[in-house]
Design a protein around this motif. Structure first.
Motif, PDB file in Angstrom:
ATOM      1  N   LEU A 116       0.835  -1.194   0.000  1.00 44.85           N
ATOM      2  CA  LEU A 116       0.000   0.000   0.000  1.00 44.85           C
ATOM      3  C   LEU A 116       0.873   1.248   0.000  1.00 44.85           C
ATOM      4  O   LEU A 116       1.917   1.295   0.642  1.00 44.85           O
ATOM      5  CB  LEU A 116      -0.913   0.018   1.224  1.00 44.85           C
ATOM      6  CG  LEU A 116      -2.086  -0.957   1.200  1.00 44.85           C
ATOM      7  CD1 LEU A 116      -2.704  -1.046   2.585  1.00 44.85           C
ATOM      8  CD2 LEU A 116      -3.127  -0.537   0.189  1.00 44.85           C
ATOM      9  N   SER A 117       0.440   2.258  -0.755  1.00 47.94           N
ATOM     10  CA  SER A 117       1.192   3.509  -0.782  1.00 47.94           C
ATOM     11  C   SER A 117       1.293   4.073   0.629  1.00 47.94           C
ATOM     12  O   SER A 117       0.331   4.042   1.391  1.00 47.94           O
ATOM     13  CB  SER A 117       0.487   4.521  -1.696  1.00 47.94           C
ATOM     14  OG  SER A 117       0.374   4.017  -3.002  1.00 47.94           O
ATOM     15  N   GLU A 118       2.462   4.580   0.965  1.00 46.67           N
ATOM     16  CA  GLU A 118       2.662   5.126   2.302  1.00 46.67           C
ATOM     17  C   GLU A 118       1.698   6.270   2.593  1.00 46.67           C
ATOM     18  O   GLU A 118       1.321   6.505   3.734  1.00 46.67           O
ATOM     19  CB  GLU A 118       4.111   5.598   2.453  1.00 46.67           C
ATOM     20  CG  GLU A 118       5.123   4.459   2.484  1.00 46.67           C
ATOM     21  CD  GLU A 118       6.535   4.966   2.688  1.00 46.67           C
ATOM     22  OE1 GLU A 118       6.690   6.198   2.880  1.00 46.67           O
ATOM     23  OE2 GLU A 118       7.474   4.161   2.661  1.00 46.67           O
ATOM     24  N   THR A 119       1.291   6.981   1.556  1.00 44.84           N
ATOM     25  CA  THR A 119       0.411   8.129   1.753  1.00 44.84           C
ATOM     26  C   THR A 119      -1.065   7.765   1.653  1.00 44.84           C
ATOM     27  O   THR A 119      -1.927   8.629   1.798  1.00 44.84           O
ATOM     28  CB  THR A 119       0.720   9.216   0.705  1.00 44.84           C
ATOM     29  OG1 THR A 119       0.544   8.654  -0.609  1.00 44.84           O
ATOM     30  CG2 THR A 119       2.145   9.723   0.861  1.00 44.84           C
ATOM     31  N   TYR A 120      -1.369   6.494   1.410  1.00 42.98           N
ATOM     32  CA  TYR A 120      -2.765   6.100   1.201  1.00 42.98           C
ATOM     33  C   TYR A 120      -3.566   6.187   2.488  1.00 42.98           C
ATOM     34  O   TYR A 120      -3.164   5.665   3.527  1.00 42.98           O
ATOM     35  CB  TYR A 120      -2.840   4.672   0.660  1.00 42.98           C
ATOM     36  CG  TYR A 120      -4.264   4.147   0.531  1.00 42.98           C
ATOM     37  CD1 TYR A 120      -5.134   4.669  -0.425  1.00 42.98           C
ATOM     38  CD2 TYR A 120      -4.729   3.150   1.374  1.00 42.98           C
ATOM     39  CE1 TYR A 120      -6.426   4.195  -0.549  1.00 42.98           C
ATOM     40  CE2 TYR A 120      -6.021   2.669   1.259  1.00 42.98           C
ATOM     41  CZ  TYR A 120      -6.868   3.196   0.292  1.00 42.98           C
ATOM     42  OH  TYR A 120      -8.155   2.724   0.185  1.00 42.98           O
ATOM     43  N   VAL A 121      -4.691   6.870   2.411  1.00 40.93           N
ATOM     44  CA  VAL A 121      -5.671   6.907   3.495  1.00 40.93           C
ATOM     45  C   VAL A 121      -6.999   6.489   2.882  1.00 40.93           C
ATOM     46  O   VAL A 121      -7.432   7.070   1.877  1.00 40.93           O
ATOM     47  CB  VAL A 121      -5.786   8.314   4.115  1.00 40.93           C
ATOM     48  CG1 VAL A 121      -6.881   8.330   5.178  1.00 40.93           C
ATOM     49  CG2 VAL A 121      -4.453   8.739   4.719  1.00 40.93           C
ATOM     50  N   ASN A 122      -7.640   5.494   3.436  1.00 38.84           N
ATOM     51  CA  ASN A 122      -8.882   4.981   2.890  1.00 38.84           C
ATOM     52  C   ASN A 122      -9.927   6.099   2.800  1.00 38.84           C
ATOM     53  O   ASN A 122     -10.368   6.628   3.814  1.00 38.84           O
ATOM     54  CB  ASN A 122      -9.399   3.852   3.782  1.00 38.84           C
ATOM     55  CG  ASN A 122     -10.698   3.252   3.263  1.00 38.84           C
ATOM     56  OD1 ASN A 122     -11.223   3.652   2.222  1.00 38.84           O
ATOM     57  ND2 ASN A 122     -11.215   2.288   3.989  1.00 38.84           N
ATOM     58  N   PRO A 123     -10.350   6.475   1.597  1.00 42.19           N
ATOM     59  CA  PRO A 123     -11.301   7.587   1.474  1.00 42.19           C
ATOM     60  C   PRO A 123     -12.718   7.226   1.924  1.00 42.19           C
ATOM     61  O   PRO A 123     -13.562   8.109   2.059  1.00 42.19           O
ATOM     62  CB  PRO A 123     -11.266   7.901  -0.031  1.00 42.19           C
ATOM     63  CG  PRO A 123     -10.877   6.608  -0.668  1.00 42.19           C
ATOM     64  CD  PRO A 123      -9.925   5.952   0.295  1.00 42.19           C
ATOM     65  N   LEU A 124     -12.963   5.932   2.141  1.00 39.26           N
ATOM     66  CA  LEU A 124     -14.283   5.490   2.604  1.00 39.26           C
ATOM     67  C   LEU A 124     -14.218   4.933   4.025  1.00 39.26           C
ATOM     68  O   LEU A 124     -15.075   4.154   4.440  1.00 39.26           O
ATOM     69  CB  LEU A 124     -14.844   4.433   1.648  1.00 39.26           C
ATOM     70  CG  LEU A 124     -15.072   4.891   0.204  1.00 39.26           C
ATOM     71  CD1 LEU A 124     -15.530   3.722  -0.667  1.00 39.26           C
ATOM     72  CD2 LEU A 124     -16.080   6.027   0.139  1.00 39.26           C
ATOM     73  N   ARG A 125     -13.206   5.361   4.779  1.00 41.82           N
ATOM     74  CA  ARG A 125     -12.978   4.798   6.112  1.00 41.82           C
ATOM     75  C   ARG A 125     -14.156   5.049   7.058  1.00 41.82           C
ATOM     76  O   ARG A 125     -14.362   4.277   8.004  1.00 41.82           O
ATOM     77  CB  ARG A 125     -11.693   5.344   6.722  1.00 41.82           C
ATOM     78  CG  ARG A 125     -11.648   6.854   6.864  1.00 41.82           C
ATOM     79  CD  ARG A 125     -10.247   7.324   7.210  1.00 41.82           C
ATOM     80  NE  ARG A 125     -10.154   8.788   7.299  1.00 41.82           N
ATOM     81  CZ  ARG A 125     -10.044   9.588   6.236  1.00 41.82           C
ATOM     82  NH1 ARG A 125     -10.031   9.082   5.034  1.00 41.82           N
ATOM     83  NH2 ARG A 125      -9.953  10.892   6.392  1.00 41.82           N
TER      84      ARG A 125
END
Length: 244
Positions: free
Chosen positions: A11-20
């Motif tokens: 997973l990209s280090e900057t990835y934040v789940n946009p549907l969290r």
């Protein structure tokens, strides 16, 4: 190290789940939120997914509950089925990182169980359930998958157990409410035949059971329980028309 653990590291280090906000939620999934999240979801999962456009946003939304499945190649195959969907290994590569999976989607029109007529959140819930199978497959050897397949077609008790494993994966990943919405709609809203109802009850948790298990997950996290739908389900569910 298991295959699923391998993919978490990709997973990209900057990835934040946009549907969290929908994980372990009681909310309907808003299609506008999914559209807004698509660029981020495509970046993380899109290159590994072969999926018709009609299902792609819903599959990517379901994948947001399974970040460890990034890097797993998944193909959506449209074909007649006895049920709405079925997930199967597409090959039995000895190297787990070479495995591929098919999710078969029954999209024959003019059926009361036409998947495309289901509410948006319920459609995503069905994908969440099938990805629960994929997550299970990723943790198993080829020999174990062969045993599972033979047991699934020959033993009713094992078939029920297998479907419950997928449900528990979806529950532990925070998508249980949407699996509940799919199951509840199928059993209580879709006008299914008596034969199909018996098939569903023989092989799957009821919607009521899924909601109970989802609420257990919420309680463990200090969240209040989700309430069942109102008696007038039209106030909760907004069925979509079939897409031509």
């Amino acid at each position: 190290m298991s295959s699923c653990n391998r993919t978490v590291s990709e997973l990209s280090e900057t990835y934040v789940n946009p549907l969290r906000n929908y994980k372990f939620s009681c909310q309907l999934i808003d299609s506008t939120d999914v559209r807004a999240a698509l660029p981020a979801l495509e970046k993380e999962f899109g290159s590994f997914v072969d999926c018709p456009d009609v299902y792609r946003p819903k599959l990517l939304a379901a994948l947001s509950f399974y970040p460890e499945l990034k890097g797993i190649r998944i193909t959506i195959v449209q074909k007649p089925l006895k049920t709405s969907m079925a997930a199967r290994p597409a090959n039995y590569a000895f190297a787990r990182n070479k495995r591929r999976y098919n999710i078969y989607v029954d999209d024959i029109t003019d059926k009361v169980t036409d998947f495309r007529r289901y509410p948006y959140s319920a459609q995503i819930g069905c994908f969440v359930h099938e990805l629960g199978h994929v997550a299970y497959y990723e943790q198993r050897s080829n020999a174990r998958l062969t045993y599972d397949g033979l047991s699934y077609v020959s033993r009713q008790k094992y078939r029920s157990h297998y479907e419950e494993l997928a449900d528990h994966n979806s529950l532990s990943h925070g998508g249980g409410y949407y699996g509940y919405m799919y199951r509840n709609y199928t059993l209580n809203e879709a006008g299914i035949s008596k034969k199909y109802r018996l098939f569903k009850r023989a092989n799957y948790y009821t919607g009521k059971k899924l909601l109970e298990l989802h609420n257990e997950q919420r309680t463990e996290r200090g969240l209040s329980p989700c309430q069942p739908p109102l008696a007038d389900s039209a106030k909760v569910f907004r069925p979509t028309l079939p897409i031509k």
